[in-house]
Design a protein around this motif. Sequence first.
Motif, PDB file in Angstrom:
ATOM      1  N   ILE A 115       0.855  -1.184   0.000  1.00 52.33           N
ATOM      2  CA  ILE A 115       0.000   0.000   0.000  1.00 52.33           C
ATOM      3  C   ILE A 115       0.893   1.238   0.000  1.00 52.33           C
ATOM      4  CG2 ILE A 115      -1.707   1.363   1.259  1.00 52.33           C
ATOM      5  CD1 ILE A 115      -2.799  -1.204   2.432  1.00 52.33           C
TER       6      ILE A 115
ATOM      7  N   VAL B 184      -7.151   5.393   3.048  1.00 50.08           N
ATOM      8  CA  VAL B 184      -6.343   4.336   3.647  1.00 50.08           C
ATOM      9  C   VAL B 184      -7.061   3.709   4.837  1.00 50.08           C
ATOM     10  CG1 VAL B 184      -5.048   5.856   5.219  1.00 50.08           C
ATOM     11  CG2 VAL B 184      -3.980   3.740   4.352  1.00 50.08           C
TER      12      VAL B 184
ATOM     13  N   LEU C 181      -3.625   4.455  -1.750  1.00 49.08           N
ATOM     14  CA  LEU C 181      -4.659   4.909  -0.826  1.00 49.08           C
ATOM     15  C   LEU C 181      -4.238   6.245  -0.211  1.00 49.08           C
ATOM     16  CD1 LEU C 181      -5.448   1.513   0.970  1.00 49.08           C
ATOM     17  CD2 LEU C 181      -6.508   2.467  -1.095  1.00 49.08           C
TER      18      LEU C 181
ATOM     19  N   TRP D 126      -8.571   0.207   4.206  1.00 45.51           N
ATOM     20  CA  TRP D 126      -7.685  -0.764   3.550  1.00 45.51           C
ATOM     21  C   TRP D 126      -8.119  -2.215   3.785  1.00 45.51           C
ATOM     22  CZ3 TRP D 126      -4.787  -4.582   5.958  1.00 45.51           C
ATOM     23  CH2 TRP D 126      -4.653  -4.483   7.351  1.00 45.51           C
TER      24      TRP D 126
END
Length: 487
Positions: free
Chosen positions: A144, A187, A179, A190
């Motif tokens: 990520i 985020v 994100l 997630w």
Amino acid sequence: MAYTDCMRSLVLVGHGSHLNSESAAAVYRYAELIRSRGLFDEVVEGYWKEEPSLRQVLKTCTYTDVTIIPMFISEGYFTETVIPREMGLGHQGAVPREGVARSLGGRTVRYTLPYGVHPAMTEVILERAREVLPDAGGDDTALIIIGHGTTRNENSNKVVHQNAELLRQRGIFSEVHALFLDEEPKVTGWREKVHAKRVVMVPFFASEGWHTLETIPEDLDLEGTVTVFSSQIEAGQAEGAPEGAGEQTVYYGKPVGTHPAVADVIVQLAEEARGASLVGGDRQSDHRAAWDVFMNLARGGLRMGEIMVTPHGGLFEVRHALDEGRSSETLTTLVTPDGLRDHTRLTESGEHRPVHTLRNLRRGWRAVLSEEDLPRAIHTLYPAVVEEGYACQTHALRSTPWPTTARRQTGIYGKVQQATPAQVEHVAEEVCGGCLKTRVWAGQRLNQTFFGGVPGAIPCAEACTFLVAEIREEVAGKRGQAGGHSH
């Protein structure tokens, strides 16, 4: 790699802060690192909110071949509007991949894209991932990339999406997601998106700060570098994940902007921006003249602002003028310009000094410097003061009146155009009253400078960003209120 065909100045431009001394730390660190490699004839820092300001920094450059690198993680308002405007580059909007080149006052000035959009940053992301998880990759690992995001400028998230796509195509990870903190996809969601059991999170931020140290860990319930989350069933099953998927382990990396490899990215940007033809010679004649006169004065002893410079057998001692006569043993001895900078960026009580000519230089130190180091030390203490002081002494200083400065402001600072003359003067009397400089921009006369033997006679050619910010607060009715400052 060395540049031998001409003498070159590299300027690293950061945001800086009127409130926080740590904001400029990353720019200083990279400047020191690149300076130590000897690839450029000089490396200079400039800031939007600190000194030397964007309006001053080109005056401090010794050479006529200047490359400016915006020390920002993405394109946006500052790189496309503020920096080109304040530095007089005659450019607004998106910067082309090859950068922008201008001839300004006998110099060739090259302005590049921010370092964060350079293709080499993809490798920096991978380096950060592998630092926190050495065997990062494979079918059980997701990456990520965390960006800030904003609805104000679409370019701010573009580079995060681009890097995510590049890494997705390389097939190192089973999943790669972009994100954000302040825009979708966020985020905080997630766990609804990520299937893998191992998840590496890398913040695409320029420096360690509030977001990377507090906001992200708190919002995501991270407990440090490694955090284990239990079954996804309670938090919301990720679409397509097996029923009853087990725990996930998050490995939280450091921000990409603090990686040492960023110095290599900066050097690459500067090399790629070398296309424009040079103008003039290797040195700027007015810059050389100012420093030649200053050094001649320093060799005989000099007082300037709150400091005194004393020659000692080929070396120079610099100390606070109020420490004259104090035994050297009672003072902290500094031997490099960088050490001097770090020691004097805070006041005696530990407050940040964004304006170096405020009368709050801390006492209790002495710097012992070679003739080669003295100019950079003086620049550290009083950025652009030698150049502007000499121009004033020789009647060549060009000042910028307040209406011109106000008309140039955009964004949240456009409000200062509404300030009445009485408001400007009221704020300036309070803010500038504690500064060594004389407001030439407001019509105040300065017939002599420290070049003529008057230590505190330093010209102010233009309202500084600190004053602009205070005037904005005055117009908004927030000046003096707790939490009212946005600078």
